[in-house]
Motif scaffolding. Sequence first.
Motif, PDB file in Angstrom:
ATOM      1  N   GLY A  71      68.685  32.897  35.705  1.00 18.18           N
ATOM      2  CA  GLY A  71      69.576  31.986  36.413  1.00 18.18           C
ATOM      3  C   GLY A  71      69.400  31.964  37.912  1.00 18.18           C
ATOM      4  N   ASP A  72      68.573  32.851  38.464  1.00 18.69           N
ATOM      5  CA  ASP A  72      68.386  32.922  39.906  1.00 18.69           C
ATOM      6  C   ASP A  72      67.692  31.684  40.467  1.00 18.69           C
ATOM      7  OD1 ASP A  72      69.602  35.338  40.355  1.00 18.69           O
ATOM      8  OD2 ASP A  72      67.759  36.463  40.764  1.00 18.69           O
ATOM      9  N   THR A  73      68.074  31.365  41.699  1.00 16.99           N
ATOM     10  CA  THR A  73      67.324  30.399  42.501  1.00 16.99           C
ATOM     11  C   THR A  73      66.456  31.177  43.467  1.00 16.99           C
ATOM     12  OG1 THR A  73      68.979  28.634  42.359  1.00 16.99           O
ATOM     13  CG2 THR A  73      67.481  28.580  44.245  1.00 16.99           C
ATOM     14  N   VAL A  74      65.150  30.906  43.435  1.00 18.05           N
ATOM     15  CA  VAL A  74      64.180  31.635  44.245  1.00 18.05           C
ATOM     16  C   VAL A  74      63.504  30.659  45.199  1.00 18.05           C
ATOM     17  CG1 VAL A  74      62.097  33.064  44.202  1.00 18.05           C
ATOM     18  CG2 VAL A  74      63.777  33.245  42.347  1.00 18.05           C
ATOM     19  N   ALA A 134      57.649  33.613  39.081  1.00 19.34           N
ATOM     20  CA  ALA A 134      59.112  33.581  39.169  1.00 19.34           C
ATOM     21  C   ALA A 134      59.712  32.935  37.927  1.00 19.34           C
ATOM     22  CB  ALA A 134      59.549  32.838  40.432  1.00 19.34           C
ATOM     23  N   PHE A 135      59.129  31.822  37.496  1.00 19.26           N
ATOM     24  CA  PHE A 135      59.609  31.191  36.259  1.00 19.26           C
ATOM     25  C   PHE A 135      59.378  32.108  35.064  1.00 19.26           C
ATOM     26  CE2 PHE A 135      59.123  26.966  38.510  1.00 19.26           C
ATOM     27  CZ  PHE A 135      60.473  26.627  38.439  1.00 19.26           C
ATOM     28  N   LEU A 136      58.226  32.756  35.024  1.00 15.97           N
ATOM     29  CA  LEU A 136      57.912  33.661  33.922  1.00 15.97           C
ATOM     30  C   LEU A 136      58.927  34.799  33.835  1.00 15.97           C
ATOM     31  CD1 LEU A 136      55.626  34.046  31.758  1.00 15.97           C
ATOM     32  CD2 LEU A 136      54.556  35.620  33.372  1.00 15.97           C
ATOM     33  N   LEU A 137      59.437  35.230  34.990  1.00 15.18           N
ATOM     34  CA  LEU A 137      60.381  36.346  35.045  1.00 15.18           C
ATOM     35  C   LEU A 137      61.835  35.904  34.911  1.00 15.18           C
ATOM     36  CD1 LEU A 137      58.631  38.381  37.890  1.00 15.18           C
ATOM     37  CD2 LEU A 137      58.871  39.070  35.500  1.00 15.18           C
ATOM     38  N   GLY A 138      62.064  34.611  34.690  1.00 19.47           N
ATOM     39  CA  GLY A 138      63.413  34.167  34.368  1.00 19.47           C
ATOM     40  C   GLY A 138      64.131  33.339  35.402  1.00 19.47           C
ATOM     41  N   ALA A 139      63.470  32.974  36.495  1.00 20.82           N
ATOM     42  CA  ALA A 139      64.138  32.154  37.497  1.00 20.82           C
ATOM     43  C   ALA A 139      64.556  30.812  36.896  1.00 20.82           C
ATOM     44  CB  ALA A 139      63.221  31.930  38.695  1.00 20.82           C
ATOM     45  N   HIS A 140      65.752  30.368  37.258  1.00 23.31           N
ATOM     46  CA  HIS A 140      66.233  29.058  36.815  1.00 23.31           C
ATOM     47  C   HIS A 140      65.647  27.950  37.665  1.00 23.31           C
ATOM     48  CE1 HIS A 140      68.907  25.841  35.527  1.00 23.31           C
ATOM     49  NE2 HIS A 140      69.284  25.662  36.781  1.00 23.31           N
ATOM     50  N   ARG A 141      65.498  28.248  38.956  1.00 23.04           N
ATOM     51  CA  ARG A 141      65.035  27.227  39.908  1.00 23.04           C
ATOM     52  C   ARG A 141      64.177  27.894  40.964  1.00 23.04           C
ATOM     53  NH1 ARG A 141      69.146  23.525  43.636  1.00 23.04           N
ATOM     54  NH2 ARG A 141      67.756  21.706  43.903  1.00 23.04           N
ATOM     55  N   GLY A 163      75.740  25.897  49.411  1.00 26.57           N
ATOM     56  CA  GLY A 163      76.174  26.653  50.578  1.00 26.57           C
ATOM     57  C   GLY A 163      75.957  28.147  50.485  1.00 26.57           C
ATOM     58  N   ILE A 164      75.504  28.656  49.338  1.00 36.21           N
ATOM     59  CA  ILE A 164      75.369  30.100  49.133  1.00 36.21           C
ATOM     60  C   ILE A 164      74.050  30.634  49.678  1.00 36.21           C
ATOM     61  CG2 ILE A 164      75.163  31.908  47.370  1.00 36.21           C
ATOM     62  CD1 ILE A 164      77.124  30.316  45.664  1.00 36.21           C
ATOM     63  N   GLY A 165      72.967  29.902  49.442  1.00 35.83           N
ATOM     64  CA  GLY A 165      71.633  30.372  49.803  1.00 35.83           C
ATOM     65  C   GLY A 165      70.890  30.854  48.575  1.00 35.83           C
ATOM     66  N   PRO A 166      69.570  30.927  48.641  1.00 35.49           N
ATOM     67  CA  PRO A 166      68.785  31.409  47.503  1.00 35.49           C
ATOM     68  C   PRO A 166      69.124  32.856  47.154  1.00 35.49           C
ATOM     69  CG  PRO A 166      67.388  30.361  49.165  1.00 35.49           C
ATOM     70  CD  PRO A 166      68.732  30.537  49.783  1.00 35.49           C
ATOM     71  N   ASP A 167      69.047  33.167  45.867  1.00 31.16           N
ATOM     72  CA  ASP A 167      69.280  34.542  45.418  1.00 31.16           C
ATOM     73  C   ASP A 167      68.152  35.468  45.861  1.00 31.16           C
ATOM     74  OD1 ASP A 167      71.679  34.150  43.548  1.00 31.16           O
ATOM     75  OD2 ASP A 167      70.236  32.678  42.789  1.00 31.16           O
ATOM     76  N   ALA A 168      66.951  34.930  45.932  1.00 27.50           N
ATOM     77  CA  ALA A 168      65.786  35.723  46.324  1.00 27.50           C
ATOM     78  C   ALA A 168      64.848  34.837  47.131  1.00 27.50           C
ATOM     79  CB  ALA A 168      65.066  36.282  45.102  1.00 27.50           C
ATOM     80  N   VAL A 169      64.150  35.452  48.090  1.00 23.96           N
ATOM     81  CA  VAL A 169      63.192  34.723  48.925  1.00 23.96           C
ATOM     82  C   VAL A 169      61.886  35.512  48.949  1.00 23.96           C
ATOM     83  CG1 VAL A 169      64.933  33.582  50.345  1.00 23.96           C
ATOM     84  CG2 VAL A 169      64.129  35.834  51.012  1.00 23.96           C
TER      85      VAL A 169
END
Length: 408
Positions: free
Chosen positions: A187-190, A206-213, A252-258
């Motif tokens: 579900g993370d946004t990266v 990132a997609f392979l590891l489960g990122a949503h976006r 407004g939150i920001g990406p979960d990971a960069v």
Amino acid sequence: MRALTWHGRHDVRVDTVPDPEIVNPRDAIIKVTSTAICGSDLHLYDAYIPTLRAGDVLGHEFMGEVVEVGSKSTLKKGQRVVVPFTISCGQCFFCEKQQFSACDNSNPAETSDASEALMGHSMGAAFGYAHLTGGYAGGQAEYVRVPYSDVGPLVVPDGLEDDQVLFLSDILPTGYQGAFNADIEPGDTVAVWGCGPVGLFAIQSAFLLGAHRVIAIDHYPNRLKLAKEKGADILDYREVNVLDALKEMTGGIGPDAVIDCVGMESHGMAIDNVVDTVKAHTFLGTDRPHALRQMIIACRKGGKVSIPGVYGGFVDKFPIGALMEKGLQVKSGQTHMQRWMKPLLEHIQKGEIDTTWFISHHAPLEQAAEMYRHWHDEQNTYTKIVLKPEMAKSAQSTPSAARVIEPA
């Protein structure tokens, strides 16, 4: 043999140099069949990495055929192998922890002292990347001596072409480790800064590891096009305010990971980057970390920062306050290659990772200097160059059959 050698800023040449020889029982000699120009090679081309010497053989992404082995090598003549860019003994404190790029034995004492003075500890060794990392001859050559050949090279299974596995030598594991170090949760946004080869592999990983976006940031149209083809939302930093866009795209939150896939030579006309560029050209500074600064400001509170991009020295105007106050987690470092090569090979064999789609050109080794100039000056068109030592010297550089890049 013929090899690409460094002679100064923007001066690389294909010269005749001595053939490599076995000097240690664990050595092997590899006849190079494919070698690539890496984005981090441009840091050498631009002379931003210290301790290069005239005549050094460049290149750290390569594979080939085993033609000679030492008495303690586990390889056999005739095997096809991919060679990791890091050189690791497999037995020291760090190798036993699978922190292979931090190997304590591969960097000789005469070169490790300089890196210890600069970094606090001796750096691990790497092929073709200056004397801070051991001064080992690189793989943009017809032959290479591979130390610790019982630890590093990965034997290629039958039925796989060079282009399918060549990037296991660096950029695929580097992109994967960059995504892995972002501790991606379902579900993370990266957000990924930089859509060069490492960035494109970081997006896939990132997609392979489960990122949503995944949101990809660059300014080269073809790179952004390639990122979009792999499922990423794209931002051209010349057309939008990246920080504002990321806030809007994440409520407004920001990406979960960069993930920083840019490194020490950020582009752009932001005031901090202009100042960094002036300092670099007047020898008052080394790295241009505009992308890294922007990442830290953009990342959500409690988020994760991954830095696979190469940095070589010191930076200023670093937002340490934002890093601390937002409670960001940071992971960085050269890639622990042997940890990832075999699992990623399995992903390739299963068709879960494509490694050929962004190769733009194949060229003979004899055209390596010309290809460096293209890679440096025309990155919108030259997305990845593979050099073939056995390709006819008279052959012209040709767009890859795997991927022909059309003008944007």
